[in-house]
Design an enzyme around this catalytic site. Structure first.
Site, PDB file in Angstrom:
ATOM      1  N   ARG A  98       0.772  -1.136   0.018  1.00 19.41           N
ATOM      2  CA  ARG A  98       0.162   0.090   0.029  1.00 19.41           C
ATOM      3  C   ARG A  98       1.082   1.383   0.041  1.00 19.41           C
ATOM      4  O   ARG A  98       0.470   2.394  -0.635  1.00 19.41           O
ATOM      5  CB  ARG A  98      -0.930  -0.060   1.048  1.00 19.41           C
ATOM      6  CG  ARG A  98      -1.933   0.985   1.149  1.00 19.41           C
ATOM      7  CD  ARG A  98      -2.727   1.211   2.526  1.00 19.41           C
ATOM      8  NE  ARG A  98      -3.787   1.880   2.356  1.00 19.41           N
ATOM      9  CZ  ARG A  98      -4.529   2.267   3.797  1.00 19.41           C
ATOM     10  NH1 ARG A  98      -3.886   2.212   4.792  1.00 19.41           N
ATOM     11  NH2 ARG A  98      -5.329   3.406   3.624  1.00 19.41           N
ATOM     12  N   HIS A 113       0.233   5.229  -1.713  1.00 17.75           N
ATOM     13  CA  HIS A 113       0.507   6.398  -0.941  1.00 17.75           C
ATOM     14  C   HIS A 113       1.752   7.297  -1.067  1.00 17.75           C
ATOM     15  O   HIS A 113       1.639   8.698  -0.997  1.00 17.75           O
ATOM     16  CB  HIS A 113       0.100   6.220   0.647  1.00 17.75           C
ATOM     17  CG  HIS A 113      -1.264   5.790   0.750  1.00 17.75           C
ATOM     18  ND1 HIS A 113      -2.134   6.166   1.694  1.00 17.75           N
ATOM     19  CD2 HIS A 113      -2.004   4.555   0.310  1.00 17.75           C
ATOM     20  CE1 HIS A 113      -3.380   5.456   1.631  1.00 17.75           C
ATOM     21  NE2 HIS A 113      -3.299   4.766   0.619  1.00 17.75           N
ATOM     22  N   ASP A 114       2.777   6.789  -1.634  1.00 16.61           N
ATOM     23  CA  ASP A 114       3.716   7.454  -1.741  1.00 16.61           C
ATOM     24  C   ASP A 114       4.140   8.014  -3.133  1.00 16.61           C
ATOM     25  O   ASP A 114       4.039   9.327  -3.363  1.00 16.61           O
ATOM     26  CB  ASP A 114       5.092   6.590  -1.843  1.00 16.61           C
ATOM     27  CG  ASP A 114       6.518   7.352  -1.899  1.00 16.61           C
ATOM     28  OD1 ASP A 114       6.374   8.688  -1.493  1.00 16.61           O
ATOM     29  OD2 ASP A 114       7.461   6.845  -2.646  1.00 16.61           O
ATOM     30  N   SER A 129       8.536  10.445   0.215  1.00 14.92           N
ATOM     31  CA  SER A 129       8.009  11.364   1.333  1.00 14.92           C
ATOM     32  C   SER A 129       7.184  10.721   2.050  1.00 14.92           C
ATOM     33  O   SER A 129       7.108  11.481   3.527  1.00 14.92           O
ATOM     34  CB  SER A 129       7.125  12.437   0.425  1.00 14.92           C
ATOM     35  OG  SER A 129       6.088  11.762  -0.202  1.00 14.92           O
ATOM     36  N   ASN A 159      -3.933   8.295   6.225  1.00 16.09           N
ATOM     37  CA  ASN A 159      -2.948   7.434   6.396  1.00 16.09           C
ATOM     38  C   ASN A 159      -2.703   7.299   7.970  1.00 16.09           C
ATOM     39  O   ASN A 159      -2.443   6.233   8.565  1.00 16.09           O
ATOM     40  CB  ASN A 159      -1.526   8.175   6.292  1.00 16.09           C
ATOM     41  CG  ASN A 159      -1.333   8.239   4.552  1.00 16.09           C
ATOM     42  OD1 ASN A 159      -2.099   7.735   4.032  1.00 16.09           O
ATOM     43  ND2 ASN A 159      -0.279   9.040   4.337  1.00 16.09           N
ATOM     44  N   PRO A 175      -7.590   9.345  -2.059  1.00 15.17           N
ATOM     45  CA  PRO A 175      -9.149   9.218  -2.077  1.00 15.17           C
ATOM     46  C   PRO A 175      -9.679   8.559  -0.729  1.00 15.17           C
ATOM     47  O   PRO A 175      -8.887   7.985  -0.085  1.00 15.17           O
ATOM     48  CB  PRO A 175      -9.345   8.165  -3.307  1.00 15.17           C
ATOM     49  CG  PRO A 175      -8.009   7.533  -3.500  1.00 15.17           C
ATOM     50  CD  PRO A 175      -6.864   8.333  -2.946  1.00 15.17           C
ATOM     51  N   HIS A 224      -6.470  -4.614  -3.383  1.00 16.10           N
ATOM     52  CA  HIS A 224      -7.036  -4.930  -2.246  1.00 16.10           C
ATOM     53  C   HIS A 224      -7.712  -6.577  -2.072  1.00 16.10           C
ATOM     54  O   HIS A 224      -8.374  -6.902  -1.334  1.00 16.10           O
ATOM     55  CB  HIS A 224      -8.272  -4.296  -2.040  1.00 16.10           C
ATOM     56  CG  HIS A 224      -8.261  -2.705  -1.970  1.00 16.10           C
ATOM     57  ND1 HIS A 224      -9.121  -1.606  -1.969  1.00 16.10           N
ATOM     58  CD2 HIS A 224      -6.896  -1.869  -1.688  1.00 16.10           C
ATOM     59  CE1 HIS A 224      -8.552  -0.433  -1.710  1.00 16.10           C
ATOM     60  NE2 HIS A 224      -7.352  -0.675  -1.481  1.00 16.10           N
ATOM     61  N   THR A 237     -10.210 -13.586   0.761  1.00 18.86           N
ATOM     62  CA  THR A 237      -8.857 -14.492   0.913  1.00 18.86           C
ATOM     63  C   THR A 237      -7.812 -13.116   1.036  1.00 18.86           C
ATOM     64  O   THR A 237      -6.952 -13.192   0.216  1.00 18.86           O
ATOM     65  CB  THR A 237      -8.489 -15.421  -0.327  1.00 18.86           C
ATOM     66  OG1 THR A 237      -8.520 -14.516  -1.381  1.00 18.86           O
ATOM     67  CG2 THR A 237      -9.597 -16.460  -0.305  1.00 18.86           C
TER      68      THR A 237
HETATM   69  C1  HEM Z   1      -8.824   3.136  -5.843  1.00 15.21           C
HETATM   70  C2  HEM Z   1      -8.695   4.060  -4.706  1.00 15.21           C
HETATM   71  C3  HEM Z   1      -8.260   3.475  -3.506  1.00 15.21           C
HETATM   72  C4  HEM Z   1      -8.993   3.612  -2.147  1.00 15.21           C
HETATM   73  C5  HEM Z   1     -10.037   4.639  -2.165  1.00 15.21           C
HETATM   74  C6  HEM Z   1      -8.290   3.068  -1.257  1.00 15.21           C
HETATM   75  C7  HEM Z   1      -8.624   2.984   0.070  1.00 15.21           C
HETATM   76  C8  HEM Z   1      -8.419   2.091   1.252  1.00 15.21           C
HETATM   77  C9  HEM Z   1      -8.651   1.915   2.315  1.00 15.21           C
HETATM   78  C10 HEM Z   1      -9.837   2.947   3.077  1.00 15.21           C
HETATM   79  C11 HEM Z   1      -8.166   0.986   3.138  1.00 15.21           C
HETATM   80  C12 HEM Z   1      -8.297   0.510   4.591  1.00 15.21           C
HETATM   81  C13 HEM Z   1      -7.418   1.574   5.538  1.00 15.21           C
HETATM   82  C14 HEM Z   1      -8.132   1.218   6.945  1.00 15.21           C
HETATM   83  O1  HEM Z   1      -9.499   0.892   6.786  1.00 15.21           O
HETATM   84  O2  HEM Z   1      -7.344   1.493   7.609  1.00 15.21           O
HETATM   85  C15 HEM Z   1      -7.285   0.528   2.066  1.00 15.21           C
HETATM   86  C16 HEM Z   1      -6.158  -0.610   2.360  1.00 15.21           C
HETATM   87  C17 HEM Z   1      -5.298  -1.062   1.360  1.00 15.21           C
HETATM   88  N1  HEM Z   1      -4.838  -0.476   0.231  1.00 15.21           N
HETATM   89 FE1  HEM Z   1      -6.187   0.952  -0.760  1.00 15.21          FE
HETATM   90  N2  HEM Z   1      -7.196   2.212  -1.737  1.00 15.21           N
HETATM   91  C18 HEM Z   1      -7.432   2.402  -3.036  1.00 15.21           C
HETATM   92  C19 HEM Z   1      -6.422   2.151  -3.875  1.00 15.21           C
HETATM   93  C20 HEM Z   1      -5.031   1.334  -3.617  1.00 15.21           C
HETATM   94  C21 HEM Z   1      -4.058   0.991  -4.438  1.00 15.21           C
HETATM   95  C22 HEM Z   1      -3.888   1.561  -5.880  1.00 15.21           C
HETATM   96  C23 HEM Z   1      -3.373   0.170  -3.908  1.00 15.21           C
HETATM   97  C24 HEM Z   1      -1.896  -0.328  -4.326  1.00 15.21           C
HETATM   98  C25 HEM Z   1      -1.511  -0.656  -5.516  1.00 15.21           C
HETATM   99  C26 HEM Z   1      -4.079   0.024  -2.460  1.00 15.21           C
HETATM  100  C27 HEM Z   1      -3.378  -0.995  -1.610  1.00 15.21           C
HETATM  101  C28 HEM Z   1      -4.025  -1.261  -0.581  1.00 15.21           C
HETATM  102  C29 HEM Z   1      -3.595  -2.432   0.545  1.00 15.21           C
HETATM  103  C30 HEM Z   1      -2.522  -3.295   0.029  1.00 15.21           C
HETATM  104  C31 HEM Z   1      -4.485  -2.214   1.684  1.00 15.21           C
HETATM  105  C32 HEM Z   1      -4.573  -2.878   2.756  1.00 15.21           C
HETATM  106  C33 HEM Z   1      -3.432  -2.613   3.844  1.00 15.21           C
HETATM  107  C34 HEM Z   1      -3.156  -3.278   4.884  1.00 15.21           C
HETATM  108  O3  HEM Z   1      -3.502  -4.189   5.128  1.00 15.21           O
HETATM  109  O4  HEM Z   1      -2.328  -2.725   5.783  1.00 15.21           O
HETATM  110  N3  HEM Z   1      -5.073   0.497  -2.575  1.00 15.21           N
HETATM  111  N4  HEM Z   1      -7.075   1.149   0.699  1.00 15.21           N
END
Ligand code: HEM
Ligand SMILES: *[C@@H]1O[C@H](CO)[C@@H](O)[C@H](O)[C@H]1NC(C)=O
Ligand SMILES: *[C@@H]1O[C@H](CO)[C@@H](O)[C@H](O)[C@H]1NC(C)=O
Ligand SMILES: *[C@@H]1O[C@H](CO)[C@@H](O)[C@H](O)[C@H]1NC(C)=O
Ligand SMILES: *[C@@H]1O[C@H](CO)[C@@H](O)[C@H](O)[C@H]1NC(C)=O
Length: 331
Positions: free
Chosen positions: A64, A68-69, A78, A96, A165, A195, A249
């Site tokens: 992730r 975010h970077d 950063s 974050n 976002p 995800h 999964t």
């Molecule tokens: C399309 C827009 C995206 C939105 C709105 C979004 C939003 C989020 C949110 C809300 C979470 C959970 C955070 C929490 O509840 O603490 C999350 C987790 C995550 N996101 Fe996204 N995300 C997006 C795109 C991406 C992209 C492009 C990637 C990587 C290429 C990514 C990788 C991840 C990963 C791997 C997690 C799980 C992290 C963990 O278990 O620590 N996301 N994301």
């Protein structure tokens, strides 16, 4: 071509306000460290493997970091800078805080690389290598990473707040955001497939369980059985830090995420909207739900192109990913 570039520049600078991305300050290449630190990629792979053996979720968490970077003034680490009295950190930005994690895993990778080849491998490249390795080690596709990034001298909490976002986002706003970075609807859907691994907090979904768009009702685009499970996990007034799997999964990188979306079992609103909120992206979700190979190819393509985002500012190779070198030499 120059005209296109100018247009791109205009749209990006008006959108970001702060810094122009996609104009490379340095040239990236596969095998960038083959002479200066030949074992760099092996060292990173080993450290990520050890971290995931300790805590499987850490793979998702470091992956992730690339998103975010790279979206905030380019892939320049950063996001890793700790706040200072003069500079609010991105770690405390809206998307974050209490959410982004596994910074200590990046510290471990950096420490191992500094022992082997001090001052050579950038933190920005470490994020990109670690993200790739986390995907591979979770059962996803393998690819060659392009390296040679520099680390920024600053962070911008404000830019992170403006750009990253919300989990409430709908498909329209996500498409518009991604297009600012020259990323297509297919990129949006494929990259959201990240995800397939990891977890999200109740904090990120309670609105859609109980008050979607201020209606006082749940999001109608949810399988009732799945909603009951989430209601149980995330009761009204419950602990917002409790987490659930982002797909069925959450430690395996596969196309289950897309199968879930088709069954209205997406965790985040920003996930489900790709199927339920837009015809264009719905077709892509359907395709990936039936064709894991197509998902993997599009995902790799998206990660590589997201990894190309760079600001035009020059930087440095940080010795400690959390602080700029100038601050280190003060001690
Ligand atoms: C399309 C827009 C995206 C939105 C709105 C979004 C939003 C989020 C949110 C809300 C979470 C959970 C955070 C929490 O509840 O603490 C999350 C987790 C995550 N996101 Fe996204 N995300 C997006 C795109 C991406 C992209 C492009 C990637 C990587 C290429 C990514 C990788 C991840 C990963 C791997 C997690 C799980 C992290 C963990 O278990 O620590 N996301 N994301
Ligand atoms: C990157 O490569 C291009 C073409 O090979 C070259 O013109 C440019 O000067 C290089 N940029 C940097 C920062 O090295
Ligand atoms: C999508 O979200 C944006 C920004 O929050 C909002 O202005 C817009 O009305 C929403 N569009 C739809 C179709 O719900
Ligand atoms: C639902 O959201 C709306 C608009 O954000 C708000 O005015 C209302 O108080 C909320 N209802 C509940 C029960 O939280
Ligand atoms: C989650 O935990 C952090 C740190 O313990 C706390 O500051 C925060 O308020 C909690 N967040 C929610 C949504 O409960």
């Amino acid at each position: 071509m120059p005209r296109l570039l100018t247009l791109l520049l205009f749209s990006l600078s008006s959108f970001l306000g702060a810094d122009v991305v996609t104009l490379a300050a340095t040239n990236l290449s596969v095998g960038y460290y083959s002479k200066t630190c030949p074992d760099a990629e092996l060292v990173v792979r080993g450290a990520i493997q050890a971290a995931m053996a300790r805590e499987p979720r850490s793979g998702a968490s470091v992956m992730r970091l690339q998103f975010h970077d790279c979206f905030v003034n380019g892939c320049d680490a950063s996001v890793l800078l700790d706040a200072t009295p003069n500079m609010p950190g991105e770690k405390q930005a809206l998307s974050n805080i209490n959410s982004l994690r596994s910074f200590e895993v990046i510290d471990e990778v950096k420490a191992a690389l500094e022992r082997k080849c001090p001052g050579v491998v950038s933190c920005a490249d470490i994020i990109v290598m670690a993200a790739r390795d986390a995907v591979v080690l979770s059962g996803g596709p393998e690819w060659d990473v392009r390296l040679g990034r520099e680390d920024s001298l600053t962070a911008s909490q404000e830019d992170s707040n403006d750009i990253m976002p919300s989990p409430r986002a709908n498909a329209t706003s996500l498409l518009s955001l991604f297009s600012q970075f020259n990323l297509t609807p297919v990129d949006l859907v494929a990259l959201s497939g990240s995800h397939s691994i990891g977890r999200g907090r109740c904090f990120s979904i309670v609105f859609r369980l109980y008050n979607q768009s201020g209606t006082g009702r749940p999001d109608p685009n949810m399988d009732p059985e799945y909603r009951e499970k989430l209601d149980e996990l995330c009761p009204i007034g419950g602990d917002g830090n409790v987490t659930g799997g982002l797909d069925a999964t959450p430690t395996v990188f596969d196309n289950q995420y897309f199968k879930d979306l088709v069954q209205l079992r997406g965790f985040l609103n920003s996930d489900q909207t790709l199927y339920s909120g837009c015809e264009r992206t719905k077709r892509v979700v359907e395709k990936f739900s039936k064709d894991q190979g197509a998902f993997f190819r599009a995902f790799v393509d998206g990660m590589i192109r997201m990894g190309e985002l760079q600001s035009e500012r020059r930087g440095e190779i940080r010795r400690n990913c959390r602080v700029v070198n100038a601050a280190l030499s003060e001690f």
